[in-house]
Design an enzyme around this catalytic site. Structure first.
Site, PDB file in Angstrom:
ATOM      1  N   GLU A  21       0.805  -1.228   0.000  1.00 52.60           N
ATOM      2  CA  GLU A  21       0.000   0.000   0.000  1.00 52.60           C
ATOM      3  C   GLU A  21       0.833   1.271   0.000  1.00 52.60           C
ATOM      4  OE1 GLU A  21      -0.732  -2.570   2.023  1.00 52.60           O
ATOM      5  OE2 GLU A  21      -2.747  -3.161   1.422  1.00 52.60           O
ATOM      6  N   HIS A  27      -9.846  -4.375  11.223  1.00 50.37           N
ATOM      7  CA  HIS A  27     -10.528  -4.250   9.932  1.00 50.37           C
ATOM      8  C   HIS A  27     -11.830  -3.465  10.029  1.00 50.37           C
ATOM      9  CE1 HIS A  27      -7.707  -7.371   8.784  1.00 50.37           C
ATOM     10  NE2 HIS A  27      -8.115  -7.296   7.539  1.00 50.37           N
TER      11      HIS A  27
END
Lengths: 455, 337
Positions: free
Chosen positions: A189, A258
């Site tokens: 990322e 998450h």
């Protein structure tokens, strides 16, 4: 002893699926691990494997059946010599249903989803035809339309191309635009966010997909220090027309790492625009606007909303303005301000409150930054009361900002303190009951409205 | 994907650098001297309080950017970290505009909003000037991504230091650059110290040319104090990248004479170490000696250049001292486009 085979959930947010094919037929012997059937969701096709041994005694849901709810018994496995008709076929539904509710707290919101609020957006011409589509389809269409329109637009991210998107938002894009413009990245990322910003510096218009915004924390330096600040630091010379998009906030049962809502984080940063749509129409119109915007735009989607259907205007080029809130439901007694999935609580609460004679005006912010404060203030001038609704944490949250804005710009109009309904001030727990407690609820919203309306 | 030929690796022990013509040596001398004098002036102005914040001087490393610039073609992009004044001057950015940015004036390249570490020139294809160590490596890889996407034949020259070479995103970028065969030359300026930490104390692998090995990116070590060696290696690397072979790493072995920033007393190394580099390896003195001896240039010719450079730098300093600060109204401009 007959055993029910249940329609499985293939993802934390799956609520229903299509039973496309039975691989085993009635009377076939099955062993643990055998593929029984194929099912399909809007994201993927998967195989249902047997977890028990025996004989496929009875198929309860024939192949080709659409929209089979998760946990519905789809077949019965019996032991050798057992009479399938003697087995209580339909009976196990009830005990199964109970854990189903607990396992998917989002299921409650699902039936209400295909509500398209009838208010005509001022941007849509009267007489426009509407089509029903999911948020997922709307996002894909927005990207495809903009990629057809502008050769400098490309999409990159993990699993966006060959896999067709981890959440199937980029479905079909590789096939239409090829691997030059639909690019699978390594799981990296920080690196690919920087590559995207660099490409934007050089004039391209990247759409950088994060599989979820939780993973974008790895990349946040490039988003803020490079994308958001360079236009200013270069005296206006170098800019980045780039969209960072992906699901944000809690999905379901995926625990703390998450399940974070980053709306407030990004909305704190000058140089960024932050969009968080609720409906499919807004998702489409605002994503198209975000791709065209010459600035970096954080486009916060919500996994649970992906499968929700809404009415979307059928227009060749439906682009909505960034920075403009929408009055989703007019009312005179209290103003509810929300965005993204928070709207599901706000709208349901407004329905309930209407039954009690309290008319709530529900504002969907749609854009968090720049925030459409005038629309909130105008509403509060009318209602005198306000409750904010979001899944994010309370401290320094979006609701906190709205409260501050109202102190500043609508103090004399307030008849009660502004209250915030937020996610609880804890990391997201995994256990179903705790997760439900950690999220805001319709009851929380109603309670807050009662408090500010003194009813 | 075909395995990479190990040929490039063998180039580590490069042959003696090509000789420069008299004109090339004059050009290199002039360009390096401009950077040297500019930086000396910047140091002086910092001491006078005209320049604030951080100010990282490039003195000692001039041959790297000048040699690379001589190897580059129009359209190639440059991006670097915070020690960026030399890179800007080498790309042809105006000394006055750079100095005025250092003093935070409206005539600076970023209208006074960026400062020493954040300047840009689209005209010169200079993309900054980045203050976060290592961030420019991903960004420079993105510039190369755009070059390949557009098929414009340009190469991104992405500079970073031995300190930045330990950042994770450098390797994320290496991986993507090789995977997608992006036209990027990574120039690692190994000046031996990441702020105050020597490479031997911070790096498990101190041969930075090998940092791309696990990605099959070829690399070579270059005498970064010899502008001829830099240009030769730069030409080789740029051609490699431009031909679609993917990234290339050049480890420039160089040295900064000054501290990490103006506020660094540089107690982590001895005065003798610095003095030895200055007297034995100075990049400008090497060229000066060649001009006088091999090219039979006269002292007068060199003096004339020295004078011209001083004039440019003094004019830049004068402009940067007298140009007004940004209009207060500029506070809210350029946040969004």
């Amino acid at each position: 002893m007959a055993i029910d085979v249940l329609m499985p959930a293939l993802s934390p947010t799956m609520e229903k699926g299509n039973l496309t094919k039975w691989v085993k037929q009635e009377g076939d012997t099955v062993k643990s691990g055998d593929v029984l059937a194929e099912i399909e969701t809007d994201k993927a096709t998967m195989e249902v494997e047997a977890v028990d041994e025996g004989i496929l005694g009875k198929i309860l849901v024939p192949e080709g059946t659409q929209d089979v709810a998760v946990n519905t018994p789809i077949a019965i496995i019996v032991a050798e010599g057992e009479d399938v008709n003697a087995a209580p076929a339909a009976a196990p539904v009830a005990p199964v249903a109970a854990p189903a509710v607990a396992a998917a707290p989002v299921a409650a919101a699902a039936p209400a989803a295909p509500v398209a609020v009838a208010h005509a957006d001022p941007e849509v011409p009267a007489g426009t035809e509407y089509v029903t589509m999911t948020v997922r389809e709307a996002l894909r269409d927005a990207m495809a339309e903009e990629m057809r329109r502008d050769g400098d637009v490309f999409v990159m991210g993990e699993e966006v191309a060959e896999y067709q998107g981890a959440y199937k938002i980029t479905q079909g894009l590789l096939q239409e635009f090829g691997d030059r413009r639909v690019i699978d990245t390594p799981i990296t990322e920080h690196g690919f966010a920087g590559v995207g910003v660099g490409a934007a510096f050089a004039g391209l218009k990247p759409i950088v997909e994060f599989m979820t915004f939780n993973f974008a924390m790895q990349a946040i330096d490039q988003i803020i220090n490079s994308a958001a600040k360079t236009h200013y630091m270069s005296g206006g010379q170098v800019s980045s027309s780039i969209v960072f998009r992906g699901p944000n906030g809690a999905a379901a049962r995926v625990a703390a790492q998450h399940s974070q809502d980053y709306s407030a984080w990004y909305s704190n940063v000058p140089g960024l625009k932050v969009v968080a749509p609720y409906s499919a129409a807004d998702a489409k119109g605002l994503l198209k606007a975000a791709i065209r915007d010459p600035n970096p735009v954080i486009f916060l989607e919500n996994e649970i909303l992906y499968g929700h259907s809404f009415e979307v205007p059928k227009l060749d080029d439906f682009v909505l303005p960034i920075g403009k809130a929408r009055i989703a439901r007019p009312g005179k007694d209290v103003t509810l301000v929300s965005f993204s999935i928070g709207m599901t609580y706000a709208l349901k609460a407004a329905d309930e409150l209407a039954k009690q004679g309290i008319e709530a005006e529900v504002i969907d912010l749609r854009t968090i930054r720049p925030m459409d404060v005038p629309t909130i203030v105008a509403s509060v001038q009318k209602t005198g009361r306000c409750v904010t609704v979001e899944e994010g944490w309370p401290q320094s949250g979006v609701g906190a900002e709205i409260v501050a804005q109202l102190m500043d710009k609508a103090f004399d109009y307030l008849d009660a303190p502004v209250l915030r309904v937020t996610g609880k001030d804890v990391p997201m727990p995994y256990a179903a009951n705790l997760e439900k407690l950690a999220l805001p609820s319709v009851a929380d919203v109603i309670e807050a409205v009662h408090a500010v309306t003194y009813r | 994907m075909a395995p990479r030929k190990p040929a490039a690796r063998a180039a580590t022990a490069a042959a003696a650098p090509a000789t420069f013509t008299k004109e090339e040596d004059f050009l290199a001398y002039r360009e390096m001297l401009l950077i040297r004098r500019f930086e000396e002036k910047a140091g002086q102005m910092y001491g006078m309080g005209l320049i604030g914040g951080f100010c990282h001087l490039y003195i000692g490393q001039e041959a790297v950017v000048v040699g690379m610039q001589m190897a580059m073609q129009p359209g190639d992009q440059v991006i670097t970290g915070y020690r960026d004044h030399g890179h800007m001057l080498a790309t042809g950015m105006e000394a006055g505009g750079v100095m005025a940015e250092l003093t935070g004036r409206r005539g600076g390249y970023s209208k006074g909003k960026g400062g020493s570490m954040h300047m840009f020139s689209i005209e010169k294809q200079f993309f900054g000037g980045h203050g976060i160590v290592g961030a420019q490596v991903s960004l420079g890889t993105g510039l190369a991504f755009a070059d390949r996407y557009k098929g414009n034949g340009a190469v991104s020259v992405t500079y970073f230091g031995d300190g930045a070479a330990n950042q994770g995103q450098v390797y994320e970028s290496f991986n993507m650059a090789e995977l997608w065969k992006l036209p990027v030359v990574y120039v690692i300026e190994n000046n031996k110290y990441a702020m105050g930490t020597s490479v031997t104390r911070s790096s498990a692998q101190t041969d930075f040319s090998k940092r791309g090995t696990s990605f099959n990116i070829p690399g070579e070590q270059v005498d970064g104090m010899d502008v001829r060696a830099v240009r030769t290696a730069g030409e080789r690397a740029l051609a490699f990248a431009r031909e679609g072979n993917g990234p290339y790493i050049l480890e420039m072995q160089t040295y900064r004479y000054r501290g990490h920033s103006m506020s660094d007393p540089a107690k982590y190394r001895s005065k003798e170490e610095v003095q030895k580099m200055r007297t034995e390896h100075d990049p400008i003195e090497q060229v000066r000696a060649r001009l006088l001896n091999a090219h039979a240039a006269s002292e007068e010719e060199l003096k004339k250049i020295d004078g011209e450079i001083r004039e440019i730098v003094n004019a830049a300093a004068d402009f940067a001292s007298h140009d007004p600060e940004p209009d207060p109204a500029e506070l809210y401009t350029d946040v969004l486009r």
